[in-house]
Scaffold this active site. Structure first.
Site, mmCIF file in Angstrom:
data_model
loop_
_atom_site.group_PDB
_atom_site.id
_atom_site.type_symbol
_atom_site.label_atom_id
_atom_site.label_comp_id
_atom_site.label_asym_id
_atom_site.label_seq_id
_atom_site.Cartn_x
_atom_site.Cartn_y
_atom_site.Cartn_z
ATOM 1 C CB CYS A 1 37.694 43.933 48.749
ATOM 2 S SG CYS A 1 37.161 45.249 47.636
ATOM 3 N NE ARG B 1 42.134 35.362 43.147
ATOM 4 C CZ ARG B 1 42.694 34.807 44.219
ATOM 5 N NH1 ARG B 1 43.435 33.718 44.088
ATOM 6 N NH2 ARG B 1 42.538 35.346 45.407
ATOM 7 C CB CYS C 1 41.905 46.362 42.349
ATOM 8 S SG CYS C 1 42.305 45.036 43.510
#
EC number: 5.1.1.7
Length: 328
Positions: A82, A225, A233
């Site tokens: 991330c 997802r 993101c």
């Protein structure tokens, strides 16, 4: 019962609860318990407002790394990486150890992180490495009739849109679109399909629609997802930047401004002597609040004290909204 202290953080308004495992004495927690806590704490109906996931920070046993980041999504699934979260973990660990640069262990790699020059409004800004970058099917399980997917129409997905797929290291499916497609429900339908049981991406995939703004800027919207639509993101913005540079044959090292519903970041790329590509994601690392909860069968808010940093960040958000409105 456990009392858990947290820092509420966000990168481009992709928000998380950052939990230091050592300071909270939860290093022995199982993955199942980490997932259960994430599901309960990140619920958007919770009094703390929920989050996109939890960033569990722990000691690393890898040489040179000052800490480890483990990402658990709001649905309890594990994210291999991330980028937005890593910026906030970088800030947390660098401030904790009084450093300006270091390495942090993630699920797939040990990555360079550093404090960076602010992108504006004195917002705390950090630069993090995004790698490994791979296009091979071993890193990106997909069954769409090709081994490497780059700027190709896949009729089973859409009759007109050209897609590219890359892992960084989590999987991303990317297409460049105009405003009409952005305004439609095409992305939501496609992403929902590819993140349920389907024959094309068995493990699911992050789906990004990208709009060109000018030679040096793009807008990215991502269906993540395990999460759904988020403000931003980090790995998606990095992956989309790379695909844009490859499509346009841009210089990899030239910074690209990436706009999203949560703000703005910059992305650069480089290729080493072996041909491997790595990306650098530069953006905010905002600490919204600090607090604590009691965790047993449910998660109960105990304390929550806001910082001034979110108000500071909103100045950047207003600048971004004005730019997007005037750029079209």
């Amino acid at each position: 019962m456990a009392i858990i202290h947290f820092t509420k953080v966000h990168g481009s308004q992709n928000d998380f609860f950052l939990v230091d495992e050592e300071e909270n004495h939860i290093t022995a927690w199982s993955d199942t318990k980490r997932a259960d806590f994430a599901i309960k704490l990140c619920d958007r109906s919770h009094s703390l407002g929920g989050a996109d996931g939890i960033l569990y920070v722990a000691k690393s046993n890898k040489a040179g790394a000052i800490g480890q980041m483990r990402v658990v999504n709001s649905d309890g699934s594990i994210a291999s990486m991330c980028g937005n979260g890593l910026r906030t973990v970088a800030r947390y660990l660098l401030e904790k150890h009084a450093l300006t640069d270091a390495k942090v262990e993630t699920m797939k790699a040990i990555l360079d992180v550093r404090k960076a020059t602010s992108l504006g409004f004195d917002i705390p800004t950090y630069q993090v490495e995004i790698s490994p970058v791979k296009f091979n099917p071993e890193s990106l399980p997909m069954y769409v009739g090709v081994e490497k997917l780059f700027n190709q129409v896949i009729p089973e997905l859409d009759e007109e849109l050209a897609f590219s797929a890359v892992s960084v290291p989590n999987p991303h499916l990317i297409t460049f679109v105009d405003q009409t497609v952005l305004d439609s429900d095409k992305q939501e339908k496609l992403a929902s399909f590819l993140n349920s049981e389907n024959p094309y991406f068995p493990d699911g995939v992050n789906v990004s629609f990208v709009k060109r703004l000018n030679e040096d800027a793009i807008y990215v919207r991502t269906f993540e997802r395990g999460v759904g639509f988020t403000n931003a993101c980090g790995t998606a913005m990095s992956a989309c930047s790379l695909i844009k540079k490859m499509l346009d044959q841009d210089t990899l090292e030239t910074p690209l401004n990436v706009y999203n519903d949560g703000g703005r970041v910059q992305v650069t790329a480089k290729k080493d002597e072996t041909g491997d590509i790595s990306l650098q994601l530069i953006g905010n690392a905002t600490f919204v609040s600090t607090g604590s909860v009691r965790y047993d069968d449910i998660v109960t808010e105990l304390t929550n004290e806001a910082t001034v940093e979110q108000a500071q960040y909103q100045e950047l958000v207003q600048e971004v909204k004005h730019f997007l409105k005037t750029t079209g």
